[in-house]
Enzyme design. Structure first.
Site, PDB file in Angstrom:
ATOM      1  N   CYS A  62      47.512  46.138  35.331  1.00 57.74           N
ATOM      2  CA  CYS A  62      48.547  46.170  34.282  1.00 57.74           C
ATOM      3  C   CYS A  62      49.794  46.908  34.759  1.00 57.74           C
ATOM      4  O   CYS A  62      49.705  47.954  35.411  1.00 57.74           O
ATOM      5  CB  CYS A  62      47.988  46.841  33.024  1.00 57.74           C
ATOM      6  SG  CYS A  62      49.173  46.855  31.672  1.00 57.74           S
ATOM      7  N   CYS A 200      45.278  46.627  13.522  1.00 52.07           N
ATOM      8  CA  CYS A 200      44.333  47.609  14.035  1.00 52.07           C
ATOM      9  C   CYS A 200      45.154  48.550  14.900  1.00 52.07           C
ATOM     10  O   CYS A 200      45.633  48.147  15.969  1.00 52.07           O
ATOM     11  CB  CYS A 200      43.244  46.912  14.852  1.00 52.07           C
ATOM     12  SG  CYS A 200      42.107  48.073  15.634  1.00 52.07           S
TER      13      CYS A 200
HETATM   14 FE1  SF4 Z   1      48.039  48.328  30.326  1.00 51.17          FE
HETATM   15 FE2  SF4 Z   1      47.044  48.623  27.868  1.00 51.17          FE
HETATM   16 FE3  SF4 Z   1      46.050  50.019  29.941  1.00 51.17          FE
HETATM   17 FE4  SF4 Z   1      48.464  50.632  29.036  1.00 51.17          FE
HETATM   18  S1  SF4 Z   1      46.534  50.791  27.876  1.00 51.17           S
HETATM   19  S2  SF4 Z   1      47.877  50.382  31.217  1.00 51.17           S
HETATM   20  S3  SF4 Z   1      49.216  48.615  28.422  1.00 51.17           S
HETATM   21  S4  SF4 Z   1      45.972  47.836  29.665  1.00 51.17           S
END
Ligand code: SF4
Ligand code: SAM
Ligand code: DTB
Length: 352
Positions: A62, A200
């Site tokens: 991500c 949510c």
């Molecule tokens: Fe990515 Fe969600 Fe993890 Fe943040 S919480 S790094 S947006 S997967």
């Protein structure tokens, strides 16, 4: 000292809680706080616990740098978490079927995306939502930031709920993530609400925040009108290789307090005892239920980390004389008219 018996008045639904009032709740003697939360709970809820199963449909890589998250590409060298592809629709539906047969009534699919892009992958997620909804389960997805047209597409596919956590207070947010703003989070929440999807939205404790930050997060959530239908309360899972590695475990009574105050300020919400439960004793979990939690994540895995044993969870619910929430025949209604939608977008965007 005698315990205070004076908490039996009907709890109103309020959107004007101040941080000071919420901090005063946190400061109550623990048993007074739990008693008050339990009184509120009984006015709005029955004795059921909802079992929600989770599946990571796209893991790792991500682009966001959330300090707690093992799926961020920014921490990948240290966590060793690989970037995986979106998994197959049929496989997801087979897992949803297994979860349903094991007693879950909600199925939540998480993708490690910063935001949703239109195209083949989103089309597949839409098919997943249709399939899970078609099984009679509440379908929930958490896909990062959304645009209004994407929220509407998910609503049309029958999506029950969109998970998008604010995680902490607006004041502490910059310490946790630098690649997006609190306002961007609120904007997505507004689009989801406007599409008529249930919200949510919750947070994490144990990231070094102060009690003020917990109160401030709950103020933002309780200001939303309507309140989020579902509020996950996560205890940080301090994953190796993330910037949160080595943080001390969340104190059991801090978790109980957070759940109790969440229950009091958002009486109708389903409060979810979420990440971190595998480190909790049966007694701590029982206190969390007493304080107003009425859902758990169910199944041996959360997204990337481990969760409690499913059979032990069912046994605990039975030992406590609680019941598992059955699948209901009344899905969430996408019933807001256009003017109400516009009003809600404005309200949510203003609440920062
Ligand atoms: Fe990515 Fe969600 Fe993890 Fe943040 S919480 S790094 S947006 S997967
Ligand atoms: N990328 C999407 C997003 O950020 O909304 C969806 C996936 S994200 C993993 C879903 C939520 O899991 C986060 O908002 C956070 O609240 C929670 N979470 C992630 N890692 C966690 C951890 N180590 N401990 C506790 N909660 C965590
Ligand atoms: C939420 O608030 N907690 C869940 C669910 N929503 C998606 C996720 C917890 C993730 C814990 C870390 C992991 O397993 O990767």
């Amino acid at each position: 000292m005698t315990l205070n018996p004076q908490f039996a008045e009907i709890a109103p639904i309020r959107h004007d809680w101040t941080v000071e009032e919420i901090e005063a709740l946190f400061a109550l003697p623990l048993l007074d706080l739990v008693h008050r939360a339990q009184c509120v709970h009984r006015q709005y809820h029955d004795d059921t616990i909802q079992l929600a199963s989770l599946l990571s449909i796209k893991t790792g890589g991500c682009a966001e740098d959330c300090g707690y998250c093992p799926q961020s590409a920014h921490h990948a060298k240290k966590t060793g978490q690989a970037k995986e592809q979106l998994i197959d629709v049929d496989y997801v539906l087979s897992r949803a079927q297994i979860a349903k047969e094991a007693g879950a009534s909600r199925f939540c699919m998480g993708a490690a995306w910063r935001s949703v892009r239109d195209g083949k992958e989103f089309d597949s997620v839409v098919d997943m939502v249709k399939g899970v909804t078609g099984m009679g389960l509440e379908a929930c997805v958490t896909l990062g930031m959304l645009q209004p047209h994407q929220a509407r597409r998910l609503a049309e596919a029958g999506l029950h709920s969109y998970n998008h956590n604010l995680d902490t207070s607006p004041e502490y947010y910059g310490e946790i993530v630098s690649t997006r703003t609190y306002q961007e989070r609120l904007d997505t929440l507004g689009y989801v609400r406007a599409a008529g999807i249930s919200l949510c939205c919750g947070g994490i404790i144990g990231m070094g925040e102060k009690e003020f930050d917990r109160a401030s997060l709950l103020r933002v959530l309780s200001e939303m009108n309507p309140h989020p239908e579902s509020v996950p309360v996560n205890a940080l899972v301090a994953v190796r290789g993330t910037p949160m590695e080595g943080r001390p475990a969340v104190d059991a009574f801090d978790m109980v307090r957070m759940i109790a105050v969440t229950r009091i300020v958002m009486p109708r919400a389903r409060v979810r005892l979420s990440a971190g439960r595998s480190e909790m004793s049966a007694e701590t979990q029982a206190l969390c239920f007493m304080a107003g939690a009425n859902s758990i994540f169910y199944g041996e895995k959360l997204l990337t980390t481990s969760n409690n044993d499913a059979a032990q969870d069912r046994a605990l619910i039975a030992r406590l004389g609680l019941n598992v929430q059955e699948i209901t025949e009344t899905p969430f209604h996408h019933d807001l008219d256009e003017s109400a939608r516009v009003e809600q977008i404005a309200e949510v965007s203003a609440a920062s």
